[in-house]
Write a protein that holds these residues in place. Structure first.
Motif, PDB file in Angstrom:
ATOM      1  N   GLU A  15      23.338  -2.721 -18.137  1.00 46.18           N
ATOM      2  CA  GLU A  15      22.177  -3.451 -17.599  1.00 46.18           C
ATOM      3  C   GLU A  15      21.735  -4.509 -18.608  1.00 46.18           C
ATOM      4  O   GLU A  15      21.382  -5.620 -18.233  1.00 46.18           O
ATOM      5  CB  GLU A  15      21.041  -2.479 -17.285  1.00 46.18           C
ATOM      6  N   ASP A  19      24.716  -6.334 -15.923  1.00 48.88           N
ATOM      7  CA  ASP A  19      25.291  -5.609 -14.780  1.00 48.88           C
ATOM      8  C   ASP A  19      24.261  -4.622 -14.250  1.00 48.88           C
ATOM      9  O   ASP A  19      24.139  -3.507 -14.745  1.00 48.88           O
ATOM     10  CB  ASP A  19      26.567  -4.883 -15.219  1.00 48.88           C
ATOM     11  N   SER A  21      24.088  -3.243 -11.162  1.00 48.99           N
ATOM     12  CA  SER A  21      24.488  -2.302 -10.112  1.00 48.99           C
ATOM     13  C   SER A  21      24.563  -0.865 -10.639  1.00 48.99           C
ATOM     14  O   SER A  21      24.104   0.068  -9.994  1.00 48.99           O
ATOM     15  CB  SER A  21      25.818  -2.709  -9.500  1.00 48.99           C
ATOM     16  N   ARG A  22      25.168  -0.680 -11.797  1.00 47.35           N
ATOM     17  CA  ARG A  22      25.274   0.671 -12.384  1.00 47.35           C
ATOM     18  C   ARG A  22      23.893   1.180 -12.806  1.00 47.35           C
ATOM     19  O   ARG A  22      23.613   2.363 -12.713  1.00 47.35           O
ATOM     20  CB  ARG A  22      26.230   0.631 -13.581  1.00 47.35           C
ATOM     21  N   ALA A  24      21.038   0.565 -11.276  1.00 48.96           N
ATOM     22  CA  ALA A  24      20.373   1.042 -10.058  1.00 48.96           C
ATOM     23  C   ALA A  24      20.863   2.437  -9.693  1.00 48.96           C
ATOM     24  O   ALA A  24      20.075   3.298  -9.287  1.00 48.96           O
ATOM     25  CB  ALA A  24      20.611   0.073  -8.905  1.00 48.96           C
ATOM     26  N   GLN A  25      22.161   2.674  -9.862  1.00 44.23           N
ATOM     27  CA  GLN A  25      22.724   3.994  -9.585  1.00 44.23           C
ATOM     28  C   GLN A  25      22.155   5.029 -10.561  1.00 44.23           C
ATOM     29  O   GLN A  25      21.836   6.146 -10.175  1.00 44.23           O
ATOM     30  CB  GLN A  25      24.249   3.944  -9.677  1.00 44.23           C
TER      31      GLN A  25
END
Length: 187
Positions: A15, A19, A21-22, A24-25
């Motif tokens: 993050e 990035d 997306s990871r 948020a996961q």
């Protein structure tokens, strides 16, 4: 360091590199773990487990706001645990404080609050005005704003120049005094 902790730490590092997306996961995974823990804490404290989602959201916001403060050379779980623990404690303190200030009345008690058994219903408005006028000035103002004018605590705070928490406390104290007055107990 567990596999889960490594994956979460990697998500925070990614993050920071852009990035999301990871990340948020990670938040989704951590929130499900946190939700179970918080429900147990609230239940153990005698509070409604339905409020767990509020606590979880506060913790996630705090993690997000402080994500740049985590030292990525140190383990992640103790850092997450500290934020989660302190936010949960803050919410528990706030909820307990709110419960002490809350006046729960049944529908019947609310209906009987301003009308004496022997008073005609048409006199209720005058009786309410007399009782509200007997309150201390601050409580009088707040009861009028919230109870009679229908303002929200925030709107009443803006109108009176008080803090919202002060408005809430004054309102509950005013209601308690009104209840005593309605029951013939004086001030």
């Amino acid at each position: 360091m567990t596999m889960q902790e490594q994956a979460w730490a990697d998500a925070l590092r990614r993050e920071r590199a852009g990035d999301g997306s990871r990340y948020a996961q990670f938040l989704e995974e951590y929130s499900s773990v946190l939700r179970r823990v918080v429900r147990g804490k609230l239940s153990g404290a005698g509070l409604d487990v339905q409020e767990a989602e509020d606590v979880v959201q506060e913790v996630l916001i705090a993690i997000h706001q402080r994500r740049d403060q985590w030292n990525d050379e140190r383990p992640l779980l103790p850092w997450l645990g500290a934020i989660s623990r302190y936010k949960t404690i803050d919410v528990l303190r706030r909820r307990r404080s709110e419960l002490r200030l809350r006046i729960d009345l049944s529908e019947r008690e609310w209906a009987d609050l301003f009308v004496a058994a022997d008073a005609p219903v048409v006199d209720a408005g005058a009786r309410i005005e007399d009782m509200v006028s007997a309150l201390p000035r601050v409580e009088q103002s707040v009861v009028r704003k919230l109870g009679i004018e229908g303002l929200s605590p925030r709107e009443a705070a803006q109108a009176t120049g008080m803090k919202e928490g002060t408005v809430r406390v004054a309102f509950h104290r005013g209601l308690a005094r009104l209840l005593k007055l309605a029951q013939g107990g004086g001030r």
